[in-house]
Scaffold this motif. Sequence first.
Motif, PDB file in Angstrom:
ATOM      1  N   LYS A   1      84.313 -62.257  31.258  1.00  0.00           N
ATOM      2  CA  LYS A   1      85.288 -61.386  30.611  1.00  0.00           C
ATOM      3  C   LYS A   1      86.617 -61.377  31.365  1.00  0.00           C
ATOM      4  O   LYS A   1      87.685 -61.388  30.751  1.00  0.00           O
TER       5      LYS A   1
ATOM      6  N   GLN B   1      88.442 -64.747  30.757  1.00  0.00           N
ATOM      7  CA  GLN B   1      88.937 -64.871  29.386  1.00  0.00           C
ATOM      8  C   GLN B   1      90.141 -63.961  29.154  1.00  0.00           C
ATOM      9  O   GLN B   1      91.092 -64.326  28.445  1.00  0.00           O
ATOM     10  N   SER B   2      90.135 -62.786  29.757  1.00  0.00           N
ATOM     11  CA  SER B   2      91.290 -61.884  29.645  1.00  0.00           C
ATOM     12  C   SER B   2      92.502 -62.478  30.366  1.00  0.00           C
ATOM     13  O   SER B   2      93.633 -62.419  29.864  1.00  0.00           O
TER      14      SER B   2
ATOM     15  N   LEU C   1      94.268 -65.269  28.360  1.00  0.00           N
ATOM     16  CA  LEU C   1      95.166 -64.837  27.293  1.00  0.00           C
ATOM     17  C   LEU C   1      96.587 -64.568  27.793  1.00  0.00           C
ATOM     18  O   LEU C   1      97.538 -64.606  27.008  1.00  0.00           O
ATOM     19  N   LYS C   2      96.729 -64.297  29.082  1.00  0.00           N
ATOM     20  CA  LYS C   2      98.053 -63.997  29.638  1.00  0.00           C
ATOM     21  C   LYS C   2      98.816 -65.259  30.055  1.00  0.00           C
ATOM     22  O   LYS C   2     100.001 -65.192  30.369  1.00  0.00           O
TER      23      LYS C   2
ATOM     24  N   GLU D   1      94.525 -58.596  37.786  1.00  0.00           N
ATOM     25  CA  GLU D   1      93.260 -58.551  37.051  1.00  0.00           C
ATOM     26  C   GLU D   1      92.287 -59.617  37.522  1.00  0.00           C
ATOM     27  O   GLU D   1      91.094 -59.351  37.727  1.00  0.00           O
TER      28      GLU D   1
END
Length: 373
Positions: A4, A7-8, A11-12, A67
Amino acid sequence: MAFKVIQSFKLKIEGDPTGIKETWNGPNVCNYTGFTCGTVPVFNQKTVAGANFNNRNLSGTHLTINEILVGLEDIVFFHANSNNFKGTIPVEASKLKYFFELDLSNNQLSGPFPNQVLAAKKLLFLDLRFNKFEGFVPPQIFTLDLDLLFINNNNLVPQKIPDTLGKTPALYLVLANNKFIGGIPKSIGSAKDTLLEVLFLNNQLTGCLPYEIGYLKKTTVFDVGSNRLMGPIPHSFQCLEKMEQLNLAHNRFSGVVPEAVCCLPHLSNFTLSYNYFTQVGKKCRELIKEGKLHVKMNCILDLPDQRSPAECAKFFSVPHKCPDEKSLTYVPCSKGIYGNELESSDMQLTTLTPELAPAHSPLGRSYGALAPH
C-alpha cells in the motif's frame, strides 16, 4: 503494508524517465526494481529492507520522502541521490528501528538544517549534500555515531565550525562549498583514531592552522583549499604519516615549506599553489620534479610561475602573525620537543612492500562527494 505504501508513493511520481515505477506491479514487492527485501530479525519474516532510487531523476509536484520512508517501518537504507524530492526529512524517521543509511544528496530538499536527524541514533551514513538546506549546522551533528557525513553544497548561513568537530567518529567528513567562517577548531586532533578523509575546501575559513591537526595519524586526505587561512605550515604536519593528498592551495599561507612534511612516506599530491611561501628545501624540490608538490604562484624566487616581486612585497608589508606562534613548532610525534623537525629516519619509516602499501586511487572517497551524482 509495504504494498500500500509503495502504490501510494507511485501515484505521486509524475516524472519517471527510467521507467522504474512500471515494475511496481503485483503483490510481491520484493520483485519491484529499486526495493530490496530482507528478514526481520525478531519475527523471522520477509520485509522491505531498502530502497535505492539513485540517479532515477524522479519528480512530482508533491513528491516528498515522508510517506515512503516512514511507511517502510523495517527499512535499513534509503538511497535517493539525484532525484527531485522536496520538503525535508520527516521527524518520524528517528523512530525507524533498523535505519542505518540515508542518502538524499542532489535533490530539492529545503528549509532549516534537518535537526530531526539528531534523534536517529542508529544512522551510520548521512549524505545531505547538494540540497537547499539553510540555517545553522547543529553542534550535535558531530556527536552522532556516523561513519560518513557529507553536508557540502547547501545554503547554510555563515557560522563557525563547532568545537564538537573533534567528537566526530566519522571516517569521511565533507563540509566543503558552504560558508563556514573562523578557524578550524583545535578539537580536531581528538578525531585522531577515526578520521580518514576531511574536506574543508571553498569556505570562508580564516586564521592559522592549529598544530592539533598533526595528531590525525590515520588521515589520508586533508583539504583546506580556497579559504582565507594564513600563517606557516605547522611543524606537526610531519606527523601525518598516512597522508596521501594534502591541499592548502588558494589561501594566504607563507614562510618555509617544512622539509619533514615533504618526507611523508605516502604523500602523492601536495598542493600549495596560490599562496605566499618563500622557500622549499631539497626534498621538497624532489617532489616538485616528480610532480607531487605544486607550488605555482608563490614567492619562491628561483622557481618559475611565481607571483611578481611587487605582489609579494605588498603581501609581506603587512604583518601576518598567528596567536600562538610557539605551538606551530611543536611536533607531537617527537615527544614534545619544540623547534625540532624530524628527519625521515627519526619517524622509523620502512619501505613498503606491495602487500603492505595502502590502496591508492587518484581521488579519495570524499572527493567524489564534490560532484552531485
